[in-house]
Design a protein around this motif. Structure first.
Motif, PDB file in Angstrom:
ATOM      1  N   VAL A 492      47.037  21.778  25.159  1.00 32.18           N
ATOM      2  CA  VAL A 492      46.926  20.447  24.557  1.00 32.18           C
ATOM      3  C   VAL A 492      48.295  19.921  24.143  1.00 32.18           C
ATOM      4  O   VAL A 492      48.612  18.738  24.348  1.00 32.18           O
ATOM      5  CB  VAL A 492      45.967  20.499  23.350  1.00 32.18           C
ATOM      6  N   PHE A 493      49.119  20.797  23.575  1.00 31.23           N
ATOM      7  CA  PHE A 493      50.464  20.408  23.145  1.00 31.23           C
ATOM      8  C   PHE A 493      51.476  21.253  23.913  1.00 31.23           C
ATOM      9  O   PHE A 493      51.896  22.328  23.419  1.00 31.23           O
ATOM     10  CB  PHE A 493      50.658  20.629  21.639  1.00 31.23           C
ATOM     11  N   PRO A 494      51.871  20.840  25.108  1.00 33.22           N
ATOM     12  CA  PRO A 494      52.876  21.623  25.845  1.00 33.22           C
ATOM     13  C   PRO A 494      54.150  21.712  25.032  1.00 33.22           C
ATOM     14  O   PRO A 494      54.669  20.705  24.543  1.00 33.22           O
ATOM     15  CB  PRO A 494      53.082  20.812  27.130  1.00 33.22           C
ATOM     16  N   PRO A 495      54.683  22.914  24.834  1.00 34.09           N
ATOM     17  CA  PRO A 495      55.881  23.055  24.003  1.00 34.09           C
ATOM     18  C   PRO A 495      57.054  22.219  24.498  1.00 34.09           C
ATOM     19  O   PRO A 495      57.822  21.688  23.694  1.00 34.09           O
ATOM     20  CB  PRO A 495      56.179  24.554  24.060  1.00 34.09           C
ATOM     21  N   ALA A 496      57.194  22.121  25.820  1.00 31.88           N
ATOM     22  CA  ALA A 496      58.316  21.345  26.338  1.00 31.88           C
ATOM     23  C   ALA A 496      58.208  19.872  25.922  1.00 31.88           C
ATOM     24  O   ALA A 496      59.201  19.253  25.506  1.00 31.88           O
ATOM     25  CB  ALA A 496      58.375  21.470  27.862  1.00 31.88           C
ATOM     26  N   ALA A 497      56.982  19.309  26.008  1.00 27.86           N
ATOM     27  CA  ALA A 497      56.800  17.904  25.634  1.00 27.86           C
ATOM     28  C   ALA A 497      57.000  17.707  24.133  1.00 27.86           C
ATOM     29  O   ALA A 497      57.632  16.742  23.690  1.00 27.86           O
ATOM     30  CB  ALA A 497      55.407  17.430  26.048  1.00 27.86           C
ATOM     31  N   VAL A 498      56.478  18.667  23.335  1.00 25.07           N
ATOM     32  CA  VAL A 498      56.650  18.546  21.885  1.00 25.07           C
ATOM     33  C   VAL A 498      58.112  18.694  21.512  1.00 25.07           C
ATOM     34  O   VAL A 498      58.630  17.989  20.634  1.00 25.07           O
ATOM     35  CB  VAL A 498      55.779  19.593  21.164  1.00 25.07           C
ATOM     36  N   ALA A 499      58.836  19.608  22.193  1.00 24.42           N
ATOM     37  CA  ALA A 499      60.255  19.785  21.902  1.00 24.42           C
ATOM     38  C   ALA A 499      61.047  18.533  22.239  1.00 24.42           C
ATOM     39  O   ALA A 499      61.948  18.127  21.489  1.00 24.42           O
ATOM     40  CB  ALA A 499      60.787  20.986  22.683  1.00 24.42           C
ATOM     41  N   ARG A 500      60.704  17.890  23.360  1.00 18.78           N
ATOM     42  CA  ARG A 500      61.393  16.633  23.689  1.00 18.78           C
ATOM     43  C   ARG A 500      61.103  15.557  22.650  1.00 18.78           C
ATOM     44  O   ARG A 500      61.981  14.779  22.283  1.00 18.78           O
ATOM     45  CB  ARG A 500      60.956  16.153  25.081  1.00 18.78           C
ATOM     46  N   HIS A 501      59.876  15.518  22.190  1.00 20.08           N
ATOM     47  CA  HIS A 501      59.502  14.498  21.200  1.00 20.08           C
ATOM     48  C   HIS A 501      60.233  14.719  19.877  1.00 20.08           C
ATOM     49  O   HIS A 501      60.699  13.758  19.256  1.00 20.08           O
ATOM     50  CB  HIS A 501      57.995  14.520  20.972  1.00 20.08           C
ATOM     51  N   LEU A 502      60.327  15.993  19.460  1.00 20.67           N
ATOM     52  CA  LEU A 502      60.964  16.293  18.178  1.00 20.67           C
ATOM     53  C   LEU A 502      62.463  16.484  18.298  1.00 20.67           C
ATOM     54  O   LEU A 502      63.157  16.609  17.274  1.00 20.67           O
ATOM     55  CB  LEU A 502      60.334  17.555  17.570  1.00 20.67           C
ATOM     56  N   GLY A 503      62.972  16.548  19.519  1.00 18.34           N
ATOM     57  CA  GLY A 503      64.401  16.772  19.701  1.00 18.34           C
ATOM     58  C   GLY A 503      64.826  18.196  19.394  1.00 18.34           C
ATOM     59  O   GLY A 503      65.939  18.407  18.884  1.00 18.34           O
ATOM     60  N   LEU A 504      63.938  19.179  19.640  1.00 19.21           N
ATOM     61  CA  LEU A 504      64.218  20.580  19.367  1.00 19.21           C
ATOM     62  C   LEU A 504      64.142  21.383  20.660  1.00 19.21           C
ATOM     63  O   LEU A 504      63.710  20.892  21.709  1.00 19.21           O
ATOM     64  CB  LEU A 504      63.211  21.138  18.346  1.00 19.21           C
ATOM     65  N   ALA A 506      62.681  25.069  22.542  1.00 18.19           N
ATOM     66  CA  ALA A 506      61.477  25.894  22.458  1.00 18.19           C
ATOM     67  C   ALA A 506      61.652  27.004  21.433  1.00 18.19           C
ATOM     68  O   ALA A 506      60.700  27.366  20.719  1.00 18.19           O
ATOM     69  CB  ALA A 506      61.138  26.466  23.832  1.00 18.19           C
ATOM     70  N   GLN A 507      62.851  27.587  21.341  1.00 24.59           N
ATOM     71  CA  GLN A 507      63.091  28.638  20.352  1.00 24.59           C
ATOM     72  C   GLN A 507      62.961  28.090  18.923  1.00 24.59           C
ATOM     73  O   GLN A 507      62.405  28.768  18.040  1.00 24.59           O
ATOM     74  CB  GLN A 507      64.491  29.246  20.560  1.00 24.59           C
ATOM     75  N   GLN A 508      63.476  26.892  18.705  1.00 20.98           N
ATOM     76  CA  GLN A 508      63.328  26.289  17.372  1.00 20.98           C
ATOM     77  C   GLN A 508      61.871  25.996  17.054  1.00 20.98           C
ATOM     78  O   GLN A 508      61.438  26.180  15.901  1.00 20.98           O
ATOM     79  CB  GLN A 508      64.162  25.013  17.289  1.00 20.98           C
ATOM     80  N   LEU A 509      61.111  25.567  18.053  1.00 20.01           N
ATOM     81  CA  LEU A 509      59.680  25.348  17.830  1.00 20.01           C
ATOM     82  C   LEU A 509      59.003  26.642  17.414  1.00 20.01           C
ATOM     83  O   LEU A 509      58.170  26.671  16.504  1.00 20.01           O
ATOM     84  CB  LEU A 509      59.019  24.791  19.098  1.00 20.01           C
ATOM     85  N   GLN A 510      59.337  27.720  18.093  1.00 20.24           N
ATOM     86  CA  GLN A 510      58.707  28.998  17.780  1.00 20.24           C
ATOM     87  C   GLN A 510      59.110  29.488  16.400  1.00 20.24           C
ATOM     88  O   GLN A 510      58.286  30.036  15.660  1.00 20.24           O
ATOM     89  CB  GLN A 510      59.086  30.018  18.850  1.00 20.24           C
ATOM     90  N   ARG A 511      60.392  29.309  16.038  1.00 22.12           N
ATOM     91  CA  ARG A 511      60.818  29.743  14.716  1.00 22.12           C
ATOM     92  C   ARG A 511      60.124  28.946  13.610  1.00 22.12           C
ATOM     93  O   ARG A 511      59.795  29.484  12.558  1.00 22.12           O
ATOM     94  CB  ARG A 511      62.342  29.586  14.587  1.00 22.12           C
ATOM     95  N   GLU A 512      59.913  27.636  13.855  1.00 21.33           N
ATOM     96  CA  GLU A 512      59.271  26.794  12.835  1.00 21.33           C
ATOM     97  C   GLU A 512      57.756  26.827  12.911  1.00 21.33           C
ATOM     98  O   GLU A 512      57.078  26.216  12.080  1.00 21.33           O
ATOM     99  CB  GLU A 512      59.760  25.346  12.982  1.00 21.33           C
ATOM    100  N   GLY A 513      57.222  27.515  13.901  1.00 22.65           N
ATOM    101  CA  GLY A 513      55.771  27.647  13.995  1.00 22.65           C
ATOM    102  C   GLY A 513      55.067  26.391  14.452  1.00 22.65           C
ATOM    103  O   GLY A 513      53.927  26.137  14.044  1.00 22.65           O
ATOM    104  N   VAL A 514      55.696  25.598  15.293  1.00 22.50           N
ATOM    105  CA  VAL A 514      55.076  24.394  15.840  1.00 22.50           C
ATOM    106  C   VAL A 514      54.556  24.739  17.236  1.00 22.50           C
ATOM    107  O   VAL A 514      55.345  25.109  18.125  1.00 22.50           O
ATOM    108  CB  VAL A 514      56.080  23.229  15.899  1.00 22.50           C
ATOM    109  N   ASN A 541      52.121  34.016  24.399  1.00 23.95           N
ATOM    110  CA  ASN A 541      52.134  33.834  25.847  1.00 23.95           C
ATOM    111  C   ASN A 541      51.633  32.454  26.204  1.00 23.95           C
ATOM    112  O   ASN A 541      50.711  31.917  25.588  1.00 23.95           O
ATOM    113  CB  ASN A 541      51.264  34.882  26.530  1.00 23.95           C
ATOM    114  N   MET A 542      52.184  31.918  27.228  1.00 23.98           N
ATOM    115  CA  MET A 542      51.782  30.607  27.719  1.00 23.98           C
ATOM    116  C   MET A 542      51.202  30.764  29.095  1.00 23.98           C
ATOM    117  O   MET A 542      51.525  31.717  29.815  1.00 23.98           O
ATOM    118  CB  MET A 542      52.982  29.649  27.753  1.00 23.98           C
TER     119      MET A 542
END
Length: 564
Positions: A492-504, A506-514, A541-542
């Motif tokens: 539902v929330f592909p990490p790549a798309a969310v990272a582009r939206h937040l400007g982060l 993938a590693q930062q997303l994982q560290r922040e738990g998003v 895992n994805m």
């Protein structure tokens, strides 16, 4: 009387002689006659006078005796004449006293007669010009008739004519009253035009005509005219919105968006066609510091704020399945207003984000609550043994784990999570990823807490087979259900798309738990119940294809037989 006569008189009568004698001709003749007498005659004169007086007295007595009746009548007549003279004198005195009042009344009568004459002349002049006067006197009634029949052009012409008459002959009360009555009719015309703007769906030509008439009436300044137009059209729009049924929140919000989009854009179009904001602002002496451009944009800002408030009010009662269509309507609405400089799409997105987060959190919390209830009624001893598990096939890893069929409460819980993701998939805004991750992790931790409560409740009566089943349940929860939930979340929330939206990254997303679940925190309540030899797949895992690229698979519901 000559000096010689006076000397004779003084010799005869040394005393005073009555004044009336001095001027009497008989007395003067007698004195002259005495002056011509001699001594002898003068000596005899007293006797002669005595005899003559006696004779006269005798004659008088005889006359009185003979004519006594006549004397009596004469006395009575004299007395009556005297009385009448006294009465006449009294009346004459009364007449003299009343003559000033009579003279004043005569003067007043003269003035009144003059006024009557002038009025007669005025009445005659009025009669000769009655036709023209009747036209002037009928001006108020004619103006009211024109206003009631909708002939506003003629009403304005009559009002202008009445104002000219009032300016020229305002000192005449009748003319001043006519001017006031026509002015009242003009004011009534303004109220009718404003009521027309408030009560009907007017097209642009009708709005142009109404505003033109209001401007020509001269009762409203330019700023007041703009404000009244916006207030009238806003009152009509609010009436339409108030008539939308509010029983169904979805239908109410959809209809509100549609009506607001259509009619608000029409009002904006009409306003910009009627009032030009391109000319420089030239405030008049009566309206200092009035920026007419800000009137429109302030009103438009208020309307957008009211619409956003309606969104905030109705979205909590709208189901997840309707968010996508409502969001599309709002974005189209904001895009249409963007053509007039009022694109509010950035303001409309947060309510939908909060609604998506709220609906997803409610769904996963409800699924966890149902799992707790099911596990309280779940008997481990009655579960059949699980068949040996084969290695999962690639095609099976995209769907729900079939090993959950061994434990119906977990299967129902998995169905609940899949249903929540299916609803979220329809409208999954990227800003909602953080809250949805938090809600999902809280739900999975609550599920683990329910499994721990089951162990505490049943641990005293558990047989070895029951302990093995409980270990398999915890292993299925941590090794199958949690990774499946992670895959659904990434679908539902592909990490790549969310990272582009937040400007982060993938590693930062994982560290922040998003979009990444914390497996350790989820399984902490049942960590002591997990089999020691069981290797749980990493929860981060994805879903990946053979080429290593991410696949955006939507979560599929667990097979129908799991609901039986």
């Amino acid at each position: 009387m000559d000096p010689e006569t006076e000397n004779v008189v003084k010799l005869i009568s040394p005393g005073n002689i009555p004044d009336n004698w001095q001027e009497n001709p008989d007395f003067l003749n007698y004195i002259s006659k005495l002056g011509s007498y001699g001594v002898e005659q003068l000596v005899k004169e007293p006797d002669h006078l005595s005899e003559e007086a006696a004779a006269i007295l005798e004659q008088t007595q005889e006359l009185a005796f003979t004519n006594y009746k006549t004397f009596i009548q004469t006395a009575e007549c004299s007395r009556e004449i005297f009385r009448q003279f006294e009465n006449t004198e009294a009346r004459l005195d009364d007449l003299v006293r009343k003559l000033p009042e009579f003279a004043e009344r005569c003067r007043r009568f003269g003035r009144a007669s003059g006024d009557v004459g002038r009025r007669r002349r005025l009445n005659s002049l009025t009669l000769t010009r009655s036709a023209r006067l009747l036209e002037v006197l009928e001006l108020p009634q004619l103006a009211e008739t024109c206003v009631s029949d909708g002939r506003y052009e003629e009403a304005l012409e009559l009002a202008a004519h009445a104002r000219r008459l009032g300016a020229r002959h305002g000192q005449i009360p009748v003319v001043a009253g006519i001017a006031r009555d026509v002015e009242a009719a003009r004011l009534g015309m303004v109220h009718r035009l404003l009521s027309q703007l408030r009560s009907s769906d007017l097209q642009l030509p009708a709005c142009l005509q109404a505003v033109g008439l209001l401007r020509r009436s001269g009762l409203l300044s330019e700023a007041e005219l703009r404000l009244k137009f916006l207030q009238a059209r806003d009152a009509w729009l609010q009436g339409l919105l108030a008539g939308v049924p509010s029983d169904d929140a979805n239908q109410h919000l959809s209809k509100t968006i549609e009506l607001t989009r259509i009619h608000l854009f029409n009002i904006v179009t009409q306003y910009r066609a009627i009032f030009s904001d391109e000319d420089p602002i030239m405030p008049s002496s009566k309206e200092q510091n009035v920026n007419e451009v800000l009137i429109f944009y302030s009103w438009l800002t208020e309307k957008v704020s009211q619409f956003l408030a309606a969104l905030e009010q109705d979205l909590p009662r709208v189901g997840s399945g309707s968010l996508d269509s409502l969001l599309g309507q709002c974005m189209y609405f904001g895009l249409s207003l963007g053509r007039v400089g009022a694109d509010f799409r950035g303001l409309a997105a947060p309510p939908f984000v909060r609604a998506a987060e709220r609906n997803f959190e409610r769904a996963v919390r409800g699924a966890a609550a149902r799992l707790e209830g099911d596990l309280r009624a779940f008997a481990l001893a009655g579960c059949p043994g699980a068949p040996p598990r084969a290695a999962p096939q690639p095609s099976q890893q995209d769907g729900p784990p079939r090993s959950l069929l061994e434990f119906p409460p977990l299967a129902e819980y998995c169905n609940g999570l899949a249903g929540a993701f299916n609803e979220l998939r329809l409208c999954a805004p990227a800003p909602a990823a953080r809250e949805c991750t938090r809600a999902l992790q809280a739900s999975l931790r609550a599920a683990a807490g329910a499994a721990r409560a089951l162990h505490r409740r049943e641990q005293q009566a558990l047989a070895p087979a029951g302990r093995e089943q409980l270990a398999r349940l915890c292993a299925a929860l941590g090794g199958e259900l949690a990774p499946y939930a992670q895959r659904c979340l990434h679908a539902v929330f592909p990490p790549a798309a969310v990272a582009r939206h937040l400007g982060l990254t993938a590693q930062q997303l994982q560290r922040e738990g998003v979009t990444y679940l914390n497996q350790t925190e989820i399984l902490a309540p049942i960590s002591h119940l997990l089999p020691v030899t069981t290797e749980l797949p990493p929860v981060t895992n994805m879903v990946s294809g053979e080429d290593g690229d991410q696949k955006n698979h939507a979560p599929a519901e667990v097979m129908p037989e799991l609901n039986k």
